[in-house]
Design a protein around this motif. Structure first.
Motif, PDB file in Angstrom:
ATOM      1  N   ARG A 143       0.862  -1.101  -0.058  1.00  0.00           N
ATOM      2  CA  ARG A 143      -0.089  -0.158   0.083  1.00  0.00           C
ATOM      3  C   ARG A 143       0.929   1.205   0.032  1.00  0.00           C
ATOM      4  O   ARG A 143       0.681   2.354  -0.540  1.00  0.00           O
ATOM      5  N   THR A 146       1.991   1.587  -3.343  1.00  0.00           N
ATOM      6  CA  THR A 146       1.151   1.959  -4.227  1.00  0.00           C
ATOM      7  C   THR A 146       0.866   3.286  -4.468  1.00  0.00           C
ATOM      8  O   THR A 146       0.290   4.121  -5.444  1.00  0.00           O
ATOM      9  N   ASN A 147       1.052   4.105  -3.472  1.00  0.00           N
ATOM     10  CA  ASN A 147       0.809   5.748  -3.204  1.00  0.00           C
ATOM     11  C   ASN A 147       2.033   6.458  -3.566  1.00  0.00           C
ATOM     12  O   ASN A 147       1.882   7.673  -3.546  1.00  0.00           O
ATOM     13  N   PHE A 172      -0.875  -4.563  -4.898  1.00  0.00           N
ATOM     14  CA  PHE A 172      -0.934  -3.382  -5.152  1.00  0.00           C
ATOM     15  C   PHE A 172      -1.984  -2.820  -6.070  1.00  0.00           C
ATOM     16  O   PHE A 172      -2.451  -3.711  -6.806  1.00  0.00           O
ATOM     17  N   GLY A 173      -2.173  -1.471  -5.961  1.00  0.00           N
ATOM     18  CA  GLY A 173      -3.340  -0.801  -6.524  1.00  0.00           C
ATOM     19  C   GLY A 173      -3.035  -0.553  -8.046  1.00  0.00           C
ATOM     20  O   GLY A 173      -1.952  -0.779  -8.596  1.00  0.00           O
ATOM     21  N   THR A 175      -2.436   2.318  -9.352  1.00  0.00           N
ATOM     22  CA  THR A 175      -1.592   3.501  -9.505  1.00  0.00           C
ATOM     23  C   THR A 175      -0.142   3.224  -9.488  1.00  0.00           C
ATOM     24  O   THR A 175       0.812   4.022  -9.680  1.00  0.00           O
ATOM     25  N   VAL A 176       0.363   2.076  -9.556  1.00  0.00           N
ATOM     26  CA  VAL A 176       1.814   1.170  -9.828  1.00  0.00           C
ATOM     27  C   VAL A 176       1.637   0.230 -10.641  1.00  0.00           C
ATOM     28  O   VAL A 176       0.750  -0.517 -10.555  1.00  0.00           O
TER      29      VAL A 176
END
Length: 344
Positions: A143, A146-147, A172-173, A175-176
Motif C-alpha cells: 500500500r 502503491t501511493n 498493489f493498486g 496506480t503502480v
C-alpha cells in the motif's frame, strides 16, 4: 489463446523462465539512476552493464541532530523530462523512511517517467492472516508503494525479484505497475558452466518452492527432488518426498533464506540419501544476525562435510559485504537483469 487438444501451452513456462529480452541499440532509453547508500556498488555495476544508457545520479543523505533525514537530490532541475529510477534497499526498517521520502519526491520533480527498483521485497513472507489479529505487513508495504506519486509519463513502475508469493501482485493498486522478475536465470547460466553440469539435480525444500520455480528448470531437462516438512510431535522436520539424490550434485533452490534452518535440514536429508555434493541457491540471502556462519564449505570432499556452493544475488547488500570471498558463498549480480528491466 486456445491450445489444440493433446498439446500443452508453453506460455506459462516462458513467462516463468525468461527475463527481459535485450532492447535494440536504437531503441535504448537514457536513464538517470539514483540509489540508496547501501546500494552504491550494485548501482555502479548496473551502470557499467548498461553500455552507456544509464547515468548515476547523486543524493545527499544527511541527518539532523535529532536523527531525522536531511535529504537533497542533486541536479533536480536537470532531470526534468528524463527517465529516472531509484534503486532501493529496505533491508532494515530504520532506513525505509528516508528512502520512501526520496521515492515520493523524485516523480514530482517533473521527470518523464519513474521506476522504483526494489530487488528484495522484505515483508513478503508476512502475506496472509491465519489468526485474527495477525498483521499482513506485505500488504502494508504494498500500500505504501502503491501511493508513490505518478510522474509526467504515468504510473510508477516497480521492479521486484522473486517476491515470496506471486499472489502478492494483487496487493498493489492500479496506480503502480509492478514487474516481477527472477534471479533464477543467473543460476541457470552458472550451472551450465560447471564441470559436472550433467550430474546436476534440482531440489526444492518444500512443495511451495517446487510450485514456484520448477517451470524455470523443466525446459532445461534437470531431474528434480522435492522435500517436504512433516510434523513429528511438536517438531516439523524435513523429509524426502520424491526424487533420487544418490550420486548427484544436488542444488537446493528457494527464494530466500533467513536463519537457514530449513536449508540445513534439507542438506542433511540429501547427504543421508547419498548425494555426492549439495549446493544451494537463494535470490535473497537475508541472514539476520550473521546466520550465514552456519553454512560450511565441503571444499570438494563431499556432501557430508558441507555445501559445495552457496549462490545468492546482491539483493541484500549487507549480506554481500559479509560473505564476500568466503566459501561456499558466491554472489550472482542482478546488475544485468536490472539494467535490462530499466529499458522497458
Amino acid at each position: 489463446m486456445d491450445v489444440p487438444a493433446g498439446q500443452t501451452s508453453t506460455i506459462a513456462d516462458y513467462r516463468m523462465s525468461a527475463n527481459v529480452e535485450p532492447v535494440p541499440e536504437a531503441l535504448r532509453k537514457q536513464t538517470i539512476l539514483y540509489y540508496s547508500p547501501e546500494n552504491e556498488e550494485l548501482a555502479r555495476k548496473i551502470a557499467e552493464s548498461a553500455s552507456g544508457s544509464i547515468e548515476l545520479g547523486s543524493i545527499q543523505w544527511r541527518k539532523f541532530a535529532d536523527g531525522f533525514p536531511d535529504l537533497f537530490v542533486d541536479d533536480a532541475i536537470r532531470i526534468r523530462n528524463k527517465h529516472v529510477a531509484f534503486l532501493a534497499s529496505f533491508h532494515n526498517p530504520s532506513v525505509i523512511f528516508e528512502q520512501i521520502s526520496v521515492i515520493y519526491a523524485l516523480p514530482r520533480l517533473f521527470v518523464g517517467s519513474f521506476t522504483l527498483v526494489l530487488p528484495f521485497f522484505p515483508t513478503g513472507t508476512l502475506e496472509r492472516v491465519e489468526t485474527e489479529g495477525d498483521v499482513a505487513t506485505a500488504f502494508t508495504l504494498a500500500r505504501i508503494l502503491t501511493n508513490v506519486p505518478p510522474s509526467r509519463g504515468g504510473p510508477t513502475s516497480l521492479v521486484v525479484f522473486d517476491i515470496h508469493a506471486l499472489q502478492e501482485r494483487f496487493y498493489f493498486g492500479d496506480t503502480v505497475m509492478p514487474l516481477f522478475e527472477s534471479g533464477v536465470p543467473l543460476l541457470l547460466e552458472k550451472l551450465r558452466s560447471l564441470p559436472d553440469q550433467e550430474n546436476i539435480t534440482i531440489a526444492y525444500p518444500d512443495e511451495g518452492a517446487w510450485k514456484r520455480f520448477h517451470f524455470q528448470f523443466k525446459n532445461e531437462g534437470y531431474q528434480e527432488i522435492i522435500c517436504t516438512k512433516v510434523r513429528d510431535g511438536s517438531k516439523r522436520i524435513v523429509r524426502l518426498k520424491e526424487g533420487e539424490p544418490k550420486g548427484k550434485h544436488v542444488v537446493i533452490v528457494d527464494d530466500l533464506v533467513q536463519s537457514g534452518g530449513t536449508l540445513l535440514e534439507c542438506h542433511a536429508v540429501l547427504a543421508a540419501h547419498g548425494a555426492k555434493h549439495v549446493s544451494a541457491y537463494v535470490t535473497h540471502g537475508v541472514f539476520p544476525n550473521m546466520t550465514w556462519l552456519k553454512f560450511k564449505a565441503d571444499h570438494g570432499s563431499g556432501a557430508s562435510t558441507g555445501f559445495r556452493y552457496f549462490w545468492l544475488t546482491d539483493s541484500c547488500p549487507q549480506t554481500v559485504t559479509q560473505v564476500k570471498g568466503k566459501a561456499p558463498f558466491q554472489v550472482l549480480s542482478l546488475a544485468g537483469p536490472i539494467a535490462a528491466a530499466l529499458q522497458i
